[in-house]
Motif scaffolding. Sequence first.
Motif, PDB file in Angstrom:
ATOM      1  N   VAL A 172      -0.245 -40.047  -4.309  1.00 33.38           N
ATOM      2  CA  VAL A 172      -0.236 -39.054  -3.231  1.00 33.38           C
ATOM      3  C   VAL A 172      -0.172 -39.773  -1.895  1.00 33.38           C
ATOM      4  CG1 VAL A 172      -1.569 -37.235  -2.067  1.00 33.38           C
ATOM      5  CG2 VAL A 172      -1.547 -37.344  -4.565  1.00 33.38           C
ATOM      6  N   ILE A 173       0.674 -39.270  -1.003  1.00 33.42           N
ATOM      7  CA  ILE A 173       0.715 -39.758   0.381  1.00 33.42           C
ATOM      8  C   ILE A 173       0.308 -38.590   1.263  1.00 33.42           C
ATOM      9  CG2 ILE A 173       2.108 -40.822   2.191  1.00 33.42           C
ATOM     10  CD1 ILE A 173       3.970 -41.883   0.014  1.00 33.42           C
ATOM     11  N   ALA A 174      -0.780 -38.748   2.027  1.00 31.96           N
ATOM     12  CA  ALA A 174      -1.362 -37.609   2.735  1.00 31.96           C
ATOM     13  C   ALA A 174      -1.720 -37.950   4.179  1.00 31.96           C
ATOM     14  CB  ALA A 174      -2.621 -37.129   2.008  1.00 31.96           C
ATOM     15  N   LEU A 175      -1.756 -36.915   5.003  1.00 30.29           N
ATOM     16  CA  LEU A 175      -2.219 -37.054   6.378  1.00 30.29           C
ATOM     17  C   LEU A 175      -3.719 -37.342   6.394  1.00 30.29           C
ATOM     18  CD1 LEU A 175      -0.394 -34.081   8.127  1.00 30.29           C
ATOM     19  CD2 LEU A 175       0.033 -36.518   8.511  1.00 30.29           C
ATOM     20  N   THR A 183       6.060 -35.602  10.836  1.00 30.17           N
ATOM     21  CA  THR A 183       5.833 -36.916  11.432  1.00 30.17           C
ATOM     22  C   THR A 183       6.791 -37.894  10.747  1.00 30.17           C
ATOM     23  OG1 THR A 183       4.207 -37.767   9.838  1.00 30.17           O
ATOM     24  CG2 THR A 183       3.360 -36.357  11.617  1.00 30.17           C
ATOM     25  N   PRO A 184       6.988 -39.085  11.327  1.00 28.76           N
ATOM     26  CA  PRO A 184       7.844 -40.075  10.667  1.00 28.76           C
ATOM     27  C   PRO A 184       7.346 -40.468   9.278  1.00 28.76           C
ATOM     28  CG  PRO A 184       7.548 -40.650  12.965  1.00 28.76           C
ATOM     29  CD  PRO A 184       6.608 -39.514  12.684  1.00 28.76           C
ATOM     30  N   HIS A 185       6.030 -40.314   9.029  1.00 29.73           N
ATOM     31  CA  HIS A 185       5.494 -40.662   7.709  1.00 29.73           C
ATOM     32  C   HIS A 185       6.252 -39.958   6.594  1.00 29.73           C
ATOM     33  CE1 HIS A 185       1.910 -41.015  10.476  1.00 29.73           C
ATOM     34  NE2 HIS A 185       1.936 -42.213   9.944  1.00 29.73           N
ATOM     35  N   PHE A 186       6.609 -38.692   6.829  1.00 27.77           N
ATOM     36  CA  PHE A 186       7.290 -37.925   5.789  1.00 27.77           C
ATOM     37  C   PHE A 186       8.656 -38.530   5.476  1.00 27.77           C
ATOM     38  CE2 PHE A 186      10.160 -34.817   4.098  1.00 27.77           C
ATOM     39  CZ  PHE A 186       9.394 -34.071   3.209  1.00 27.77           C
ATOM     40  N   ILE A 187       9.441 -38.792   6.515  1.00 19.20           N
ATOM     41  CA  ILE A 187      10.809 -39.273   6.302  1.00 19.20           C
ATOM     42  C   ILE A 187      10.806 -40.671   5.686  1.00 19.20           C
ATOM     43  CG2 ILE A 187      13.025 -39.708   7.429  1.00 19.20           C
ATOM     44  CD1 ILE A 187      12.135 -37.719   9.598  1.00 19.20           C
ATOM     45  N   ILE A 188       9.918 -41.519   6.155  1.00 15.41           N
ATOM     46  CA  ILE A 188       9.796 -42.866   5.582  1.00 15.41           C
ATOM     47  C   ILE A 188       9.374 -42.779   4.116  1.00 15.41           C
ATOM     48  CG2 ILE A 188       8.470 -45.012   5.687  1.00 15.41           C
ATOM     49  CD1 ILE A 188       8.264 -44.500   8.772  1.00 15.41           C
ATOM     50  N   SER A 189       8.390 -41.917   3.833  1.00 14.38           N
ATOM     51  CA  SER A 189       7.892 -41.770   2.461  1.00 14.38           C
ATOM     52  C   SER A 189       8.969 -41.227   1.533  1.00 14.38           C
ATOM     53  CB  SER A 189       6.672 -40.842   2.442  1.00 14.38           C
ATOM     54  OG  SER A 189       5.610 -41.368   3.208  1.00 14.38           O
ATOM     55  N   LEU A 190       9.731 -40.247   2.024  1.00 15.46           N
ATOM     56  CA  LEU A 190      10.783 -39.647   1.217  1.00 15.46           C
ATOM     57  C   LEU A 190      11.807 -40.692   0.783  1.00 15.46           C
ATOM     58  CD1 LEU A 190      12.323 -37.180   0.065  1.00 15.46           C
ATOM     59  CD2 LEU A 190      13.429 -36.982   2.306  1.00 15.46           C
ATOM     60  N   ALA A 209      17.426 -49.530  12.452  1.00 14.01           N
ATOM     61  CA  ALA A 209      16.967 -50.796  11.873  1.00 14.01           C
ATOM     62  C   ALA A 209      15.461 -50.750  11.624  1.00 14.01           C
ATOM     63  CB  ALA A 209      17.311 -51.955  12.799  1.00 14.01           C
ATOM     64  N   GLU A 210      14.718 -50.216  12.570  1.00 15.28           N
ATOM     65  CA  GLU A 210      13.267 -50.109  12.404  1.00 15.28           C
ATOM     66  C   GLU A 210      12.909 -49.115  11.299  1.00 15.28           C
ATOM     67  OE1 GLU A 210      11.861 -51.038  17.013  1.00 15.28           O
ATOM     68  OE2 GLU A 210      12.565 -49.028  16.460  1.00 15.28           O
ATOM     69  N   PHE A 211      13.669 -48.030  11.224  1.00 16.89           N
ATOM     70  CA  PHE A 211      13.462 -47.052  10.161  1.00 16.89           C
ATOM     71  C   PHE A 211      13.702 -47.699   8.799  1.00 16.89           C
ATOM     72  CE2 PHE A 211      15.786 -43.669   7.606  1.00 16.89           C
ATOM     73  CZ  PHE A 211      14.634 -43.064   7.123  1.00 16.89           C
ATOM     74  N   GLU A 212      14.789 -48.441   8.663  1.00 13.08           N
ATOM     75  CA  GLU A 212      15.103 -49.128   7.417  1.00 13.08           C
ATOM     76  C   GLU A 212      14.009 -50.127   7.055  1.00 13.08           C
ATOM     77  OE1 GLU A 212      16.268 -51.305   4.229  1.00 13.08           O
ATOM     78  OE2 GLU A 212      16.842 -49.271   4.795  1.00 13.08           O
ATOM     79  N   ASP A 213      13.489 -50.832   8.047  1.00 13.20           N
ATOM     80  CA  ASP A 213      12.423 -51.811   7.806  1.00 13.20           C
ATOM     81  C   ASP A 213      11.192 -51.119   7.218  1.00 13.20           C
ATOM     82  OD1 ASP A 213      11.297 -54.659   8.424  1.00 13.20           O
ATOM     83  OD2 ASP A 213       9.814 -53.266   9.259  1.00 13.20           O
ATOM     84  N   SER A 214      10.822 -49.961   7.788  1.00 14.65           N
ATOM     85  CA  SER A 214       9.644 -49.226   7.299  1.00 14.65           C
ATOM     86  C   SER A 214       9.872 -48.683   5.888  1.00 14.65           C
ATOM     87  CB  SER A 214       9.306 -48.073   8.249  1.00 14.65           C
ATOM     88  OG  SER A 214       8.914 -48.544   9.515  1.00 14.65           O
ATOM     89  N   VAL A 215      11.069 -48.152   5.647  1.00 13.73           N
ATOM     90  CA  VAL A 215      11.388 -47.623   4.317  1.00 13.73           C
ATOM     91  C   VAL A 215      11.297 -48.734   3.279  1.00 13.73           C
ATOM     92  CG1 VAL A 215      13.239 -46.690   2.877  1.00 13.73           C
ATOM     93  CG2 VAL A 215      12.801 -45.706   5.133  1.00 13.73           C
TER      94      VAL A 215
END
Length: 518
Positions: free
Chosen positions: A102-105, A61-68, A30-36
Amino acid sequence: MNLVSAVYKTSTEQAEKVAYHFGGKDTTYAEFEDSVSRLASALKGLGVEKGDHVAFLLGNTPHFIISLYATMRIGATAIPVNPLYTPDEITYILRNGDVKAVIALDALLPLVEACVQVFPDVHSYVVCETKPDTVEKMQALPQSVKEKVYSFTQLLAKSEPNVKPDEIDDDETAIILYTSGTTGHPKGAMLTHKNLYSNARDISDYLQFNSKDRVITTLPVFHVFALTVVVNAPLLTSAQLIIVPSFSPKEIFRIGREFQPTVFAGVPTMYNFLYQFSEGDPDDLKSLRLAISGGSSMPVALLHNFEEKFKVQVSEGYGLSEASPVTCFNPLDRGRKAGSIGTNIVNVENKVFNEFGEEVPVGEVGELVVKGPNVMKGYYKMPEETAVTIRDGWLYTGDLARMDEEGYFFIVDRKKDMIIVGGFNVYPREVEEVFYSNPGVLEAAVVGIPDPNLGEEVLAYVVLKDKSITVDNLHEFCKKHLVKYKCPKEIILLDEIPKNTTGKILRRNLKDQALSRT
């Protein structure tokens, strides 16, 4: 059905289940879906539209999966880029890939600042904070730069989580993966939503992923092996990802003790490090039901040694970026064959062709070709290269292989890596297998270099475990196990063999190093 809608369905039906663990914190579906959803809304607010290209300079990091998933949700195309690439390599991909955002570290903030000046067509840069002083550094940027730079965390906080998955055609491009290649600039393999979903679904079924699985995600997620096998496939089945920023044998054993993971996927180099790690307790990994190896062929001696020590079967598979990537895997419902990449996964067909495009008899060596719903639509802006690689619906992999009577495939070598000594074919892997059968050898890599008399000669690079072994000892060992023309003319001892971020040996670097001496 596609990945976006399938994972959205999982996230709503398994809302309270843990989607991933990272940095000491569990995140539910649920939290993952909220961020996406929030990031999808934010990207739309920044002007990212359907069909636009968004590059990721992100690691594990989670940033990648959320961004994807946020990028794919709005119909934009994701371009994952190795964040360790040089500025020149990154520049090429951003320019060739027609990137709009671009989404970057945050570690790459200096590069982001430079890119703002170089790429006027990139309208937004989203910086993912991993350090406490990142926002302060962003505020200190010149005003002309700050206008295009946004905080990942702040974007999520300000956005509304109300973006449902857009209607997406199966043949629309979901991801462009730039393959490293052996020569020249990398090529962007265009993978559709159908490509990604079909391969994640089929490999999930083949490997029997389920909601009780806990999957160690330490392979670089920007690489297609990890993307499908330890990210997309587990998420389809509501499994839990244990995200590891970078591979470390010590960390993998700690995770084994703490989380009782059920699935580990790695390249042969990782298995070698785990096997050689003196502090590693086999009991720490006793919860594994499945160990997956890919990326390159695993030496048979290492495979047997690892299985004997850790009491888990290692299943090798095969894939390539252009096939999303998996085409073959050793089946779980019957015996696996050491040294084999397995059999066809469901919905995918592999064959071995000769140079005339004809299937060769069982047991004969030829080029491995692939057909299925996972095969890319082509290389971005490279129609000629696409036409050479995909012919009559078959993807030509460039790998030499053979198939046995039971339909198991064996990679002999890269077509371009084959060495021809006096008219005789020498496959580097065959010579490397001999070195790995020597208990005093830690690693080995074999390349071919020019020879005025024989055309080419065999050169071996070796890392020793037993430092008392000499080069002469190794030459004698080879002579006992190889015909004369396959024996290395020269053996060079190294402290470490160069590899890329996915653990693949950089043969071209070794070859260039050898050629520079002549």
